[in-house]
Design a protein around this motif. Structure first.
Motif, PDB file in Angstrom:
ATOM      1  N   PHE A  83       0.824  -1.204   0.000  1.00 11.93           N
ATOM      2  CA  PHE A  83       0.000   0.000   0.000  1.00 11.93           C
ATOM      3  C   PHE A  83       0.862   1.260   0.000  1.00 11.93           C
ATOM      4  O   PHE A  83       0.539   2.243  -0.678  1.00 11.93           O
ATOM      5  N   SER A  84       1.953   1.239   0.754  1.00  9.77           N
ATOM      6  CA  SER A  84       2.850   2.397   0.740  1.00  9.77           C
ATOM      7  C   SER A  84       3.578   2.497  -0.595  1.00  9.77           C
ATOM      8  O   SER A  84       3.821   3.603  -1.103  1.00  9.77           O
ATOM      9  N   ARG A  85       3.929   1.337  -1.188  1.00 10.18           N
ATOM     10  CA  ARG A  85       4.577   1.352  -2.502  1.00 10.18           C
ATOM     11  C   ARG A  85       3.637   1.948  -3.550  1.00 10.18           C
ATOM     12  O   ARG A  85       4.066   2.715  -4.417  1.00 10.18           O
ATOM     13  N   CYS A  86       2.359   1.585  -3.475  1.00  9.09           N
ATOM     14  CA  CYS A  86       1.384   2.146  -4.411  1.00  9.09           C
ATOM     15  C   CYS A  86       1.238   3.650  -4.182  1.00  9.09           C
ATOM     16  O   CYS A  86       1.113   4.426  -5.142  1.00  9.09           O
ATOM     17  N   GLY A  87       1.246   4.073  -2.910  1.00 11.53           N
ATOM     18  CA  GLY A  87       1.149   5.491  -2.601  1.00 11.53           C
ATOM     19  C   GLY A  87       2.314   6.276  -3.174  1.00 11.53           C
ATOM     20  O   GLY A  87       2.148   7.407  -3.660  1.00 11.53           O
ATOM     21  N   GLN A  88       3.494   5.677  -3.152  1.00 10.41           N
ATOM     22  CA  GLN A  88       4.671   6.338  -3.728  1.00 10.41           C
ATOM     23  C   GLN A  88       4.528   6.531  -5.232  1.00 10.41           C
ATOM     24  O   GLN A  88       5.141   7.424  -5.817  1.00 10.41           O
ATOM     25  N   GLN A  89       3.713   5.685  -5.847  1.00  7.57           N
ATOM     26  CA  GLN A  89       3.455   5.785  -7.282  1.00  7.57           C
ATOM     27  C   GLN A  89       2.235   6.666  -7.571  1.00  7.57           C
ATOM     28  O   GLN A  89       1.799   6.759  -8.724  1.00  7.57           O
ATOM     29  N   GLY A  90       1.696   7.297  -6.527  1.00  7.54           N
ATOM     30  CA  GLY A  90       0.535   8.159  -6.704  1.00  7.54           C
ATOM     31  C   GLY A  90      -0.780   7.415  -6.783  1.00  7.54           C
ATOM     32  O   GLY A  90      -1.797   7.990  -7.197  1.00  7.54           O
TER      33      GLY A  90
END
Length: 225
Positions: free
Chosen positions: A58-65
């Motif tokens: 979820f944090s990785r996806c957040g880093q991708q916007g």
């Protein structure tokens, strides 16, 4: 990063470039591509499954916007989500990264890291489909279809049948929500293609999941002996 590490990274990136050029010229065919394909999927599944299970996805996806409303994912379903994300990430990697020439050496991103990023980009759609399936089926009362699927109810006296049915119910309840849905639809006469359309999966994924659900059914009684 030291000079030796930088040189090693540059050499690996150069080799990635040579490999991709070979794949583009060969049209993604041949034993070298087949081996690379298998290795990449295995690597991706291991990494993505850990990201999903730990919640780091979820944090990785957040880093991708791509921000997602996090919902608890049962452990037995995390690998299914990871598998779908890897499959769709590979399609992106193949069609856009390799064939579409989106990946280049000049970007400075190693090929395998680019692939993992593609899986991360694929995860939001996979996750939203899973949420839709889970939330959309909450009010569906699943009938006990496992007995007819596995033919485990005995033909003995009524008392034996009741005992056996309780065992069947326990096994059915232990399956993941997705597995119960698949078995339910399958027992209602839906084809793999029809189930795939209903649950937004591929027919091949449906076939594999039904096979794994049946295997879990067979193993559980043996494990409890």
């Amino acid at each position: 990063m030291g000079s030796s590490d930088s040189a090693l990274a540059a050499e690996r990136l150069r080799m990635d470039g040579v490999l991709v050029q070979h794949f583009r010229e060969s049209g993604l065919t041949g034993p070298r591509w087949d081996q690379f394909h298998r290795q990449l999927l295995g690597l991706g599944l291991g990494i993505v499954a850990k990201l999903v299970r730990s919640g780091a996805m979820f944090s990785r996806c957040g880093q991708q916007g791509r921000y997602l409303h996090r919902q608890e994912i049962p452990p037995q379903e995390a690998e299914e989500l990871a598998s779908d994300a890897v499959y769709e990430g590979f399609v992106y990697f193949r069609d856009r990264g390799v064939l579409g020439r989106e990946w280049t050496v000049e970007q400075g991103l190693p090929l395998r890291e680019y692939f993992v990023n593609a899986c991360v980009l694929a995860f939001p759609n996979v996750y939203r489909r899973w949420q839709t399936r889970v939330n959309g089926w909450q009010d569906v009362r699943l009938v006990d279809t496992l007995a007819s699927l596995e033919n485990v109810v005995t033909e003995g006296n009524p008392e034996d049948a009741v005992v056996e049915q309780h065992a069947v119910n326990a096994v059915f309840a232990a399956l993941s929500e997705d597995s119960r849905r698949l078995l339910f639809l399958h027992d209602q006469g839906y084809s793999h293609a029809e189930i795939a359309e209903l649950l937004r999966l591929t027919p091949r994924a449906v076939e594999g999941r039904i096979r794994r659900a049946r295997l879990a059914v067979r193993r559980r009684p043996e494990e409890e002996r």
